[in-house]
Design a protein around this motif. Sequence first.
Motif, mmCIF file in Angstrom:
data_model
loop_
_atom_site.group_PDB
_atom_site.id
_atom_site.type_symbol
_atom_site.label_atom_id
_atom_site.label_comp_id
_atom_site.label_asym_id
_atom_site.label_seq_id
_atom_site.Cartn_x
_atom_site.Cartn_y
_atom_site.Cartn_z
ATOM 1 N N VAL A 82 0.845 -1.198 0.000
ATOM 2 C CA VAL A 82 0.000 0.000 0.000
ATOM 3 C C VAL A 82 0.877 1.243 0.000
ATOM 4 O O VAL A 82 0.640 2.198 -0.761
ATOM 5 C CB VAL A 82 -0.958 0.003 1.214
ATOM 6 C CG1 VAL A 82 -1.740 1.313 1.278
ATOM 7 C CG2 VAL A 82 -1.916 -1.179 1.150
ATOM 8 N N ILE A 83 1.889 1.245 0.850
ATOM 9 C CA ILE A 83 2.814 2.386 0.908
ATOM 10 C C ILE A 83 3.520 2.570 -0.435
ATOM 11 O O ILE A 83 3.675 3.702 -0.927
ATOM 12 C CB ILE A 83 3.854 2.189 2.032
ATOM 13 C CG1 ILE A 83 3.168 2.123 3.408
ATOM 14 C CG2 ILE A 83 4.893 3.303 2.004
ATOM 15 C CD1 ILE A 83 2.456 3.384 3.818
ATOM 16 N N SER A 84 3.925 1.468 -1.046
ATOM 17 C CA SER A 84 4.619 1.553 -2.341
ATOM 18 C C SER A 84 3.725 2.185 -3.401
ATOM 19 O O SER A 84 4.183 3.007 -4.202
ATOM 20 C CB SER A 84 5.062 0.158 -2.791
ATOM 21 O OG SER A 84 6.017 -0.378 -1.906
ATOM 22 N N ILE A 85 2.459 1.814 -3.405
ATOM 23 C CA ILE A 85 1.531 2.390 -4.387
ATOM 24 C C ILE A 85 1.307 3.875 -4.102
ATOM 25 O O ILE A 85 1.253 4.694 -5.028
ATOM 26 C CB ILE A 85 0.206 1.613 -4.389
ATOM 27 C CG1 ILE A 85 0.428 0.202 -4.936
ATOM 28 C CG2 ILE A 85 -0.853 2.343 -5.211
ATOM 29 C CD1 ILE A 85 -0.756 -0.714 -4.810
ATOM 30 N N LEU A 86 1.203 4.239 -2.831
ATOM 31 C CA LEU A 86 1.051 5.653 -2.481
ATOM 32 C C LEU A 86 2.250 6.467 -2.977
ATOM 33 O O LEU A 86 2.104 7.605 -3.430
ATOM 34 C CB LEU A 86 0.911 5.822 -0.966
ATOM 35 C CG LEU A 86 -0.375 5.282 -0.330
ATOM 36 C CD1 LEU A 86 -0.320 5.428 1.186
ATOM 37 C CD2 LEU A 86 -1.608 5.997 -0.883
ATOM 38 N N GLN A 87 3.432 5.876 -2.923
ATOM 39 C CA GLN A 87 4.640 6.564 -3.381
ATOM 40 C C GLN A 87 4.684 6.699 -4.898
ATOM 41 O O GLN A 87 5.412 7.538 -5.430
ATOM 42 C CB GLN A 87 5.875 5.816 -2.876
ATOM 43 C CG GLN A 87 6.044 5.905 -1.362
ATOM 44 C CD GLN A 87 7.157 5.020 -0.838
ATOM 45 O OE1 GLN A 87 7.399 3.932 -1.368
ATOM 46 N NE2 GLN A 87 7.841 5.467 0.199
ATOM 47 N N MET A 88 3.889 5.890 -5.600
ATOM 48 C CA MET A 88 3.851 5.941 -7.065
ATOM 49 C C MET A 88 2.805 6.922 -7.593
ATOM 50 O O MET A 88 2.774 7.197 -8.794
ATOM 51 C CB MET A 88 3.550 4.542 -7.623
ATOM 52 C CG MET A 88 4.652 3.515 -7.366
ATOM 53 S SD MET A 88 4.113 1.828 -7.761
ATOM 54 C CE MET A 88 3.725 1.995 -9.510
ATOM 55 N N LEU A 89 1.973 7.463 -6.719
ATOM 56 C CA LEU A 89 0.918 8.351 -7.172
ATOM 57 C C LEU A 89 1.499 9.657 -7.710
ATOM 58 O O LEU A 89 2.568 10.100 -7.271
ATOM 59 C CB LEU A 89 -0.047 8.652 -6.016
ATOM 60 C CG LEU A 89 -0.825 7.452 -5.457
ATOM 61 C CD1 LEU A 89 -1.691 7.890 -4.270
ATOM 62 C CD2 LEU A 89 -1.694 6.811 -6.539
#
Length: 371
Positions: A82-89
């Motif tokens: 989840v954190i990784s996806i947030l960092q990709m936004l």
Amino acid sequence: MATEQVFHPGLDGVIAAKTDISYLDVENEQIVIRGYDLIELSKHVKYLDLVYLLMNDRLPTNIERDDLDQSLKDEYLVPNDVISILQMLPKQMDSMDALRTGISILSGFENELDDRSLEANRRKTIRLLAKVPTIVANSFRAKINKEVISPRKDLSYSANFLYMLTGQEPTPAETKVFDQTLMVYSEHEMPNSTFAARVIASTTSDIYGALTGAVSSLKGKLHGGANEAVMEMLLEARNVEGMEALIMKKLQNKHRIMGFGHRVYMKKMDPRATLMKEAVLDLVQEKGNKELYDMCVVGEEVMKQEKGLYPNLDYYAAPVYYLLGIPIELYTPIFLAARTIGICAHVIEQHANNRLFRPRVDYTGPRNLHP
């Protein structure tokens, strides 16, 4: 004979649900939460007490509050994916959109997603309450290229949330005020976001989906986004004289003044705003910047004299957040984090005694057209 249908724009005055969660008693200036006055609760108990009350219909014992606190801490960590996806936004993405995305992604890690039983919904509520603050803080940190900040289990729930928002361990006084803001934002009967969540839940959709819909509703400046607009106005005004001049100019240009007026509180001041007004004064006495408080008071007086309007919660919550060192873009996400317990309580209630929302319309278009 067909029953005459009455159109209520904005559903004004329409009773949409029976609930024992909360009620706005405007005449007596009370926000009733399961029988208690919210303002009185805010002065005598803490946010976790209110969380327990909303989930269990009664205030907790000390042991029950401690157990709730530990249950939340056990669920603090958000999956790394989840954190990784947030960092990709995208960096330009609004923080409310990032929060909505984060909650939606989080649902994929929920093993009880489609279990709508009372106990399963309560467990999911605990997980959401534990993780939403982490998503709020770290989606913003990702946006501004800062490292992930991990929750601290040695701090109280409210102190940990404030720590993740600012990167600084808060003082007891700061924690107390922030805890009060979470309480006054926690539940407010049937605002747009709660109604949106109940409509979604009425289809038997899951609690994560209902909360995601509520985030979208709360993003709008006519609902949750007003607190950010208030702080931008205060910063634009710069001082007491500037505040009065700015509001008068906006009124002359027929611009909406954010932080004033409320669909429910039309003739009286929002009692939550009164509590936050006191909180602003407490903070400026500790931190200085008395002019910020004076600006708010002048703005309140001008609007009362010129328009007969009173401040709502957002008007005084904005300077509280500012004095606590919280980035302005996070004011509305914090609102949603605080309101998560109220929204989840409504979803649980909707699932327990459900009827699908399906209103009709007053059709004003043409009839009997032919190709």
